[in-house]
Scaffold this active site. Structure first.
Site, PDB file in Angstrom:
ATOM      1  N   GLU A  91     -66.531-156.383  55.512  1.00  0.00           N
ATOM      2  CA  GLU A  91     -66.284-154.946  55.731  1.00  0.00           C
ATOM      3  C   GLU A  91     -64.776-154.707  55.856  1.00  0.00           C
ATOM      4  OE1 GLU A  91     -66.857-152.011  55.432  1.00  0.00           O
ATOM      5  OE2 GLU A  91     -67.973-151.103  57.080  1.00  0.00           O
ATOM      6  N   ASP A  92     -64.333-153.503  55.471  1.00  0.00           N
ATOM      7  CA  ASP A  92     -62.906-153.184  55.563  1.00  0.00           C
ATOM      8  C   ASP A  92     -62.450-153.060  57.012  1.00  0.00           C
ATOM      9  OD1 ASP A  92     -64.374-150.856  55.972  1.00  0.00           O
ATOM     10  OD2 ASP A  92     -63.223-149.614  54.587  1.00  0.00           O
ATOM     11  N   ASP A 140     -64.956-149.770  63.410  1.00  0.00           N
ATOM     12  CA  ASP A 140     -64.407-148.720  64.271  1.00  0.00           C
ATOM     13  C   ASP A 140     -65.364-148.548  65.452  1.00  0.00           C
ATOM     14  OD1 ASP A 140     -62.525-146.392  64.505  1.00  0.00           O
ATOM     15  OD2 ASP A 140     -64.310-145.234  64.109  1.00  0.00           O
ATOM     16  N   GLY A 199     -65.137-149.354  50.752  1.00  0.00           N
ATOM     17  CA  GLY A 199     -63.896-149.752  51.413  1.00  0.00           C
ATOM     18  C   GLY A 199     -63.553-151.229  51.374  1.00  0.00           C
ATOM     19  N   ARG A 223     -57.202-145.954  47.807  1.00  0.00           N
ATOM     20  CA  ARG A 223     -57.870-147.263  47.881  1.00  0.00           C
ATOM     21  C   ARG A 223     -57.126-148.317  47.055  1.00  0.00           C
ATOM     22  NH1 ARG A 223     -63.026-146.431  50.107  1.00  0.00           N
ATOM     23  NH2 ARG A 223     -64.082-144.540  49.474  1.00  0.00           N
ATOM     24  N   PHE A 231     -55.325-143.845  61.739  1.00  0.00           N
ATOM     25  CA  PHE A 231     -56.082-143.785  60.498  1.00  0.00           C
ATOM     26  C   PHE A 231     -55.291-144.488  59.408  1.00  0.00           C
ATOM     27  CE2 PHE A 231     -57.774-141.958  56.624  1.00  0.00           C
ATOM     28  CZ  PHE A 231     -59.130-142.055  56.858  1.00  0.00           C
ATOM     29  N   ASP A 291     -59.725-145.544  52.199  1.00  0.00           N
ATOM     30  CA  ASP A 291     -59.383-144.275  51.548  1.00  0.00           C
ATOM     31  C   ASP A 291     -59.066-143.144  52.519  1.00  0.00           C
ATOM     32  OD1 ASP A 291     -62.111-143.885  52.478  1.00  0.00           O
ATOM     33  OD2 ASP A 291     -62.160-142.137  51.161  1.00  0.00           O
TER      34      ASP A 291
HETATM   35  P1  5GP Z   1     -67.804-147.219  62.157  1.00  0.00           P
HETATM   36  O1  5GP Z   1     -69.194-147.094  61.619  1.00  0.00           O
HETATM   37  O2  5GP Z   1     -67.481-148.597  62.693  1.00  0.00           O
HETATM   38  O3  5GP Z   1     -67.489-146.140  63.164  1.00  0.00           O
HETATM   39  O4  5GP Z   1     -66.830-146.913  60.964  1.00  0.00           O
HETATM   40  C1  5GP Z   1     -66.640-147.819  59.924  1.00  0.00           C
HETATM   41  C2  5GP Z   1     -66.241-147.108  58.664  1.00  0.00           C
HETATM   42  O5  5GP Z   1     -65.407-145.983  58.964  1.00  0.00           O
HETATM   43  C3  5GP Z   1     -65.398-147.986  57.788  1.00  0.00           C
HETATM   44  O6  5GP Z   1     -66.188-148.694  56.863  1.00  0.00           O
HETATM   45  C4  5GP Z   1     -64.480-146.994  57.082  1.00  0.00           C
HETATM   46  O7  5GP Z   1     -65.124-146.463  55.947  1.00  0.00           O
HETATM   47  C5  5GP Z   1     -64.323-145.880  58.074  1.00  0.00           C
HETATM   48  N1  5GP Z   1     -63.065-146.006  58.861  1.00  0.00           N
HETATM   49  C6  5GP Z   1     -62.925-146.296  60.167  1.00  0.00           C
HETATM   50  N2  5GP Z   1     -61.636-146.298  60.538  1.00  0.00           N
HETATM   51  C7  5GP Z   1     -60.936-145.995  59.415  1.00  0.00           C
HETATM   52  C8  5GP Z   1     -59.532-145.861  59.130  1.00  0.00           C
HETATM   53  O8  5GP Z   1     -58.642-146.023  59.972  1.00  0.00           O
HETATM   54  N3  5GP Z   1     -59.210-145.567  57.840  1.00  0.00           N
HETATM   55  C9  5GP Z   1     -60.143-145.377  56.852  1.00  0.00           C
HETATM   56  N4  5GP Z   1     -59.692-145.092  55.636  1.00  0.00           N
HETATM   57  N5  5GP Z   1     -61.457-145.492  57.086  1.00  0.00           N
HETATM   58  C10 5GP Z   1     -61.851-145.804  58.349  1.00  0.00           C
END
Ligand code: 5GP
Length: 179
Positions: free
Chosen positions: A102-103, A106, A47, A169, A156, A163
């Site tokens: 990081e993208d 969350d 990402g 992407r 989202f 993606d």
């Molecule tokens: P976490 O581990 O912080 O819960 O999630 C992080 C990962 O979840 C990010 O690197 C990404 O891959 C995915 N993610 C979280 N929110 C989104 C979103 O709104 N859109 C997309 N495409 N991926 C997300």
């Protein structure tokens, strides 16, 4: 299976705004680190690929590029609650300045895992975090990015590396699906 179409995408951040904001974040990073000392830039694939490439162009210090590949979402719109690692090959990072790129953060699960891994396994002491998006409202782990381009509420988003089922992407803007 991909059930959402590009026709349902609404624009959240335009391409030119993204590029301008990423330059500003790069300036913040240039000011925060010693520009004489190398910076190990760790890209969280897949990402972060676009953000990482764009950000790295504007950094003034010598940059060492490293890549890891992690996933916590799979093909879903919500976190699976587990981090899958596909590549975690990093060198010893003792005495190095490290910046994870990081993208989106969350729940914080992925970055909690990676920061602990880099500190314990790679022996890095100075580990900072840059994210393109901070989804603060979803946070379950106590992690605050040091550099963040945008905050986003609980939607989202896709594009610019992010993606949906592996697609979108390549978009040069950030979009979201209305429902
Ligand atoms: P976490 O581990 O912080 O819960 O999630 C992080 C990962 O979840 C990010 O690197 C990404 O891959 C995915 N993610 C979280 N929110 C989104 C979103 O709104 N859109 C997309 N495409 N991926 C997300």
């Amino acid at each position: 299976m991909i059930t959402k179409s590009i026709d349902d995408l609404k624009v959240l951040v335009k391409s030119e705004d993204l590029n301008k904001r990423i330059k500003e974040v790069a300036d913040e990073i240039n000011n925060a680190f010693d520009c004489q000392k190398p910076l190990v830039l760790v890209c969280v694939l897949k990402g972060a690929v676009m953000f990482y490439a764009e950000l790295s162009k504007y950094l003034n210090m010598p940059v060492l590029m490293e890549f890891v590949s992690l996933s916590s979402y799979g093909d879903n719109l919500k976190s699976s609650g587990k981090v899958k690692s596909f590549n975690l090959n990093l060198p010893n990072l003792e005495n190095q300045n490290v910046l994870i790129v990081e993208d989106i953060i969350d729940t914080g699960l992925t970055l909690d895992f990676l920061i602990k891994f880099i500190k314990h396994n790679c022996k890095a002491k100075n580990v900072k975090l840059a994210v393109l998006f901070d989804k603060k409202c979803a946070r379950k782990y106590d992690i605050k990015p040091d550099f963040s381009a945008y905050e986003v509420d609980d939607k989202f988003i896709v594009g610019f590396g992010l993606d949906y089922c592996g697609f979108y992407r390549n978009l040069n803007y950030i979009g979201y699906f209305e429902d």
